[in-house]
Structures are given as C-alpha cells and as structure tokens.
Design a protein around this motif. Structure first.
Motif, PDB file in Angstrom:
ATOM      1  N   TYR A  25       0.835  -1.192   0.000  1.00  0.00           N
ATOM      2  CA  TYR A  25       0.000   0.000   0.000  1.00  0.00           C
ATOM      3  C   TYR A  25       0.876   1.251   0.000  1.00  0.00           C
ATOM      4  O   TYR A  25       1.963   1.259   0.572  1.00  0.00           O
ATOM      5  N   PRO A  26       0.381   2.348  -0.587  1.00  0.00           N
ATOM      6  CA  PRO A  26       1.182   3.576  -0.641  1.00  0.00           C
ATOM      7  C   PRO A  26       1.273   4.268   0.721  1.00  0.00           C
ATOM      8  O   PRO A  26       0.420   4.088   1.593  1.00  0.00           O
ATOM      9  N   ILE A  27       2.316   5.072   0.880  1.00  0.00           N
ATOM     10  CA  ILE A  27       2.463   5.939   2.049  1.00  0.00           C
ATOM     11  C   ILE A  27       1.784   7.252   1.697  1.00  0.00           C
ATOM     12  O   ILE A  27       2.045   7.839   0.650  1.00  0.00           O
ATOM     13  N   THR A  71       2.606  10.497   8.332  1.00  0.00           N
ATOM     14  CA  THR A  71       2.181   9.678   7.200  1.00  0.00           C
ATOM     15  C   THR A  71       1.375   8.483   7.695  1.00  0.00           C
ATOM     16  O   THR A  71       1.468   8.080   8.860  1.00  0.00           O
ATOM     17  N   GLN A  95       0.187   4.450   6.368  1.00  0.00           N
ATOM     18  CA  GLN A  95       0.327   3.368   5.397  1.00  0.00           C
ATOM     19  C   GLN A  95      -0.494   2.176   5.866  1.00  0.00           C
ATOM     20  O   GLN A  95      -0.275   1.659   6.973  1.00  0.00           O
TER      21      GLN A  95
END
Length: 101
Positions: free
Chosen positions: A2-4, A12, A14
């Motif tokens: 999965y993207p940050i 951030t 995730q």
C-alpha cells in the motif's frame, strides 16, 4: 504493498493489511510537535505504540503513552494526539476503514 500517504505535516499513514472486517495501519510521526488532529469515526480503533512518545486525548481526557503501550478508542469517540518523540503507531480498525483505500 500500500502507498504511504501524507496526512499532516510530518505525519504519514500506510495501510499494512486489510479485510472487510479489520484493517491494520502504521502512522509515522517524524517530528516533535506533529499532530494527529482531533477526529472521530464509527470504527473501533486499537492503538499500539511501536516507538516514540505521544500525548493522546480521548473523550476529553489526556494521557501519555510510549513504546509497548496500547489502548482502545471506542466507536464515535473524539480522539487525537501530539507527538512528544518521533515514532510509529500501529492502529487496528474494525470494520475496515474504506476511506483509507
């Protein structure tokens, strides 16, 4: 993988794993003073402090947590945090936070 995603200055998110009934998410705080803004959601949330120190406010009550500490935020309860020492929170949500996907 999965993207940050940036959620605030020096913060951030995730997603680590998900299923319709459960989601695990890492929130990384990179600087003292970074804020997880006060908010609420219908999901039950468990928070585990992997590293760092944080001052949380849950339902108007404030407390400090550090590595190894964990707690639960009930559904629809206002909560947020202030980073006292950079680190990572591992949050579990039930059901899954579809807004994070």
């Amino acid at each position: 993988m999965y993207p940050i995603v940036s959620t605030a200055e020096h913060v951030t998110r995730q997603v680590l794993a998900d299923d319709p009934a459960l989601m695990t998410v890492a929130f990384r705080f990179a600087a003292i003073g970074a804020i997880g803004a006060l908010h609420s959601h219908p999901h039950v949330q468990s928070t585990y402090v992997q590293s760092g120190r944080f001052r949380f406010t849950v339902a108007g009550k404030s407390f400090e947590v550090g590595p190894g500490d964990a707690f639960v935020v009930p559904s629809n309860t206002e909560h947020g945090c202030l980073c006292l020492e950079p680190g990572t929170l591992i949050d579990g949500f039930t059901p899954r936070r579809d807004d994070f996907l």
